[in-house]
Motif scaffolding. Structure first.
Motif, PDB file in Angstrom:
ATOM      1  N   ARG A  36     -18.995  -1.452  18.495  1.00 35.58           N
ATOM      2  CA  ARG A  36     -19.471  -1.269  17.193  1.00 35.58           C
ATOM      3  C   ARG A  36     -18.246  -0.766  16.363  1.00 35.58           C
ATOM      4  N   ILE A  37     -17.795   0.245  16.882  1.00 34.88           N
ATOM      5  CA  ILE A  37     -16.695   0.777  15.927  1.00 34.88           C
ATOM      6  C   ILE A  37     -15.288  -0.350  15.867  1.00 34.88           C
ATOM      7  N   ALA A  38     -15.149  -1.042  17.052  1.00 38.37           N
ATOM      8  CA  ALA A  38     -13.996  -1.994  16.838  1.00 38.37           C
ATOM      9  C   ALA A  38     -14.530  -3.158  15.985  1.00 38.37           C
ATOM     10  N   ALA A  63      -9.764  -2.654  18.473  1.00 37.58           N
ATOM     11  CA  ALA A  63      -9.536  -3.511  17.256  1.00 37.58           C
ATOM     12  C   ALA A  63      -8.024  -3.718  17.193  1.00 37.58           C
ATOM     13  N   ALA A  64      -7.475  -2.810  17.226  1.00 40.01           N
ATOM     14  CA  ALA A  64      -6.115  -2.707  16.800  1.00 40.01           C
ATOM     15  C   ALA A  64      -5.076  -3.353  17.981  1.00 40.01           C
ATOM     16  N   ILE A  65      -5.525  -2.939  19.240  1.00 36.42           N
ATOM     17  CA  ILE A  65      -4.656  -3.635  20.235  1.00 36.42           C
ATOM     18  C   ILE A  65      -5.218  -4.862  20.647  1.00 36.42           C
ATOM     19  N   GLY A  66      -6.391  -5.243  20.599  1.00 37.30           N
ATOM     20  CA  GLY A  66      -6.825  -6.520  20.860  1.00 37.30           C
ATOM     21  C   GLY A  66      -6.365  -7.328  19.777  1.00 37.30           C
ATOM     22  N   LEU A  67      -5.957  -7.250  18.764  1.00 34.43           N
ATOM     23  CA  LEU A  67      -5.651  -8.162  17.676  1.00 34.43           C
ATOM     24  C   LEU A  67      -4.269  -8.755  18.026  1.00 34.43           C
ATOM     25  N   ALA A  68      -3.072  -8.034  18.824  1.00 30.98           N
ATOM     26  CA  ALA A  68      -1.975  -8.484  19.074  1.00 30.98           C
ATOM     27  C   ALA A  68      -1.805  -9.485  19.980  1.00 30.98           C
ATOM     28  N   PRO A  69      -2.272  -9.410  21.193  1.00 33.42           N
ATOM     29  CA  PRO A  69      -2.621 -10.623  22.164  1.00 33.42           C
ATOM     30  C   PRO A  69      -3.440 -11.879  21.783  1.00 33.42           C
ATOM     31  N   ALA A  70      -4.364 -11.374  21.096  1.00 32.01           N
ATOM     32  CA  ALA A  70      -4.995 -12.576  20.495  1.00 32.01           C
ATOM     33  C   ALA A  70      -4.429 -13.250  19.657  1.00 32.01           C
TER      34      ALA A  70
END
Length: 355
Positions: free
Chosen positions: A15-17, A232-239
């Motif tokens: 939820r926070i992400a 949220a921040a980390i997942g954005l890069a590989p996505a």
């Protein structure tokens, strides 16, 4: 801020992400950066032609450079220039005539080659236009390098000791080299910088507005807050990197080892996000935190390029399918170090809080 009940469901993290990603749409600078990367990846096969012309002007096809030559060693220069695509030469009896041809615009450049004291002395004039001058000089340099190689070969018999042989001129396409050594690493690591900037803004904004107080009331722990924001921040890069790889593939630029490349991107995203959280916690003012983060990222990446398995080379080797076992092991080391750094920052904040 104290931890509440450990071992809760991961749903608060998600939820926070999700909340972090929804806030991202209001960050116009980051959204613009994403759109620029999307444009480059989507039209890479078209843009790479113009980018390569800046990276290597001599790679331009269809541009013919007319060279007016004169002097004592005209034959040697013409022989070297004939081996260079995009150069045509015209012989003149004297320098004044050759220079006059350039002045009237009939030639793109004028070159005089004379032999003095056993060496070839070259005098050349080029146009003042910055773009045209760059292309002319780049083409002329190739001819002069060929002349130098020929001269070394002719004089080798006069030496007491045989010098080391000159390496063969590489025959690879500049488009191929630029794509895999510049364009692909650029598209892979730019999302990493954005992820770190995103987490810095998120934490400093929460601290500045006092909205972290609202999360204190919710049934979540400090560790879950850190994990949600980081996810949220980390997942954005590989996505983003996965999307760029897909778009490059659509543009007939095959990328090998996509899984390992995404692991490399995720590792560096984790590292810079951990660094961003630490900086934002220690320097809660947004301007100060972003400045420290920018300096920190420059130091980290500049330092990593000095390593034997630096990330730029690792990404290029993986993308072109020339990676060795050492390259793969280097990626694993980066991932391990990044995970350890993140766990260290997470543990420290979970114990002492953001303030």
């Amino acid at each position: 801020m104290r931890d509440r009940k450990p071992g809760r469901s991961s749903s608060p993290r998600l939820r926070i992400a999700g909340r972090e990603l929804s806030v991202l749409r209001r960050e116009k600078t980051i959204v613009l950066a994403l759109l620029i990367q999307l444009f480059i990846a989507a039209f890479s096969s078209f843009l790479v032609v113009g980018l390569v012309s800046l990276y290597d002007p001599s790679s331009l096809d269809g541009y013919e450079v007319e060279v007016a030559v004169s002097g004592e060693t005209v034959d040697e220069l013409i022989a070297a220039a004939d081996r260079v695509d995009g150069i045509s030469t015209t012989r003149y009896d004297d320098w004044e005539t050759a220079r006059g041809t350039f002045d009237t615009g009939a030639a793109d450049t004028a070159v005089r080659v004379d032999r003095r004291d056993g060496r070839i002395e070259v005098t050349a004039v080029a146009p003042d236009s910055s773009v045209e001058s760059t292309v002319v000089v780049a083409q002329l340099q190739q001819a002069l390098r060929g002349l130098e190689r020929d001269e070394r070969g002719r004089n080798a018999g006069w030496l007491d000791r045989q010098p080391l042989p000159l390496p063969e001129r590489p025959g690879g396409s500049p488009y191929y080299g630029f794509t895999y050594t510049v364009l692909i690493p650029l598209l892979l690591f730019l999302p990493v910088f954005i992820s770190g900037s995103l987490i810095v803004d998120s934490v400093t904004e929460e601290l500045d507005r006092g909205t972290l107080e609202l999360l204190r009331v919710a049934p979540v722990t400090t560790a879950e807050i850190v994990d949600g924001k980081s996810l949220a921040a980390i997942g954005l890069a590989p996505a983003q990197a996965a999307l760029w790889i897909l778009l490059l593939w659509v543009n007939d630029t095959p990328i090998a080892n996509p899984g390992t490349l995404l692991l490399l991107v995720a590792a560096f995203a984790t590292a810079v996000v951990a660094m961003g959280i630490a900086i934002a916690t220690l320097a809660p003012r947004r301007r100060d935190a972003q400045f420290l983060y920018s300096v920190g990222v420059l130091v980290v990446f500049a330092g990593s390029t000095l390593l034997p398995g630096n990330p730029i080379n690792a990404a290029a080797l993986l993308a072109v399918d020339s990676a060795t076992a050492t390259t793969t092991a280097t990626v694993v080391v980066y991932a391990t170090v990044a995970a350890a750094g993140y766990l260290g920052v997470r543990t420290a904040i979970a114990r002492h809080g953001f303030e």
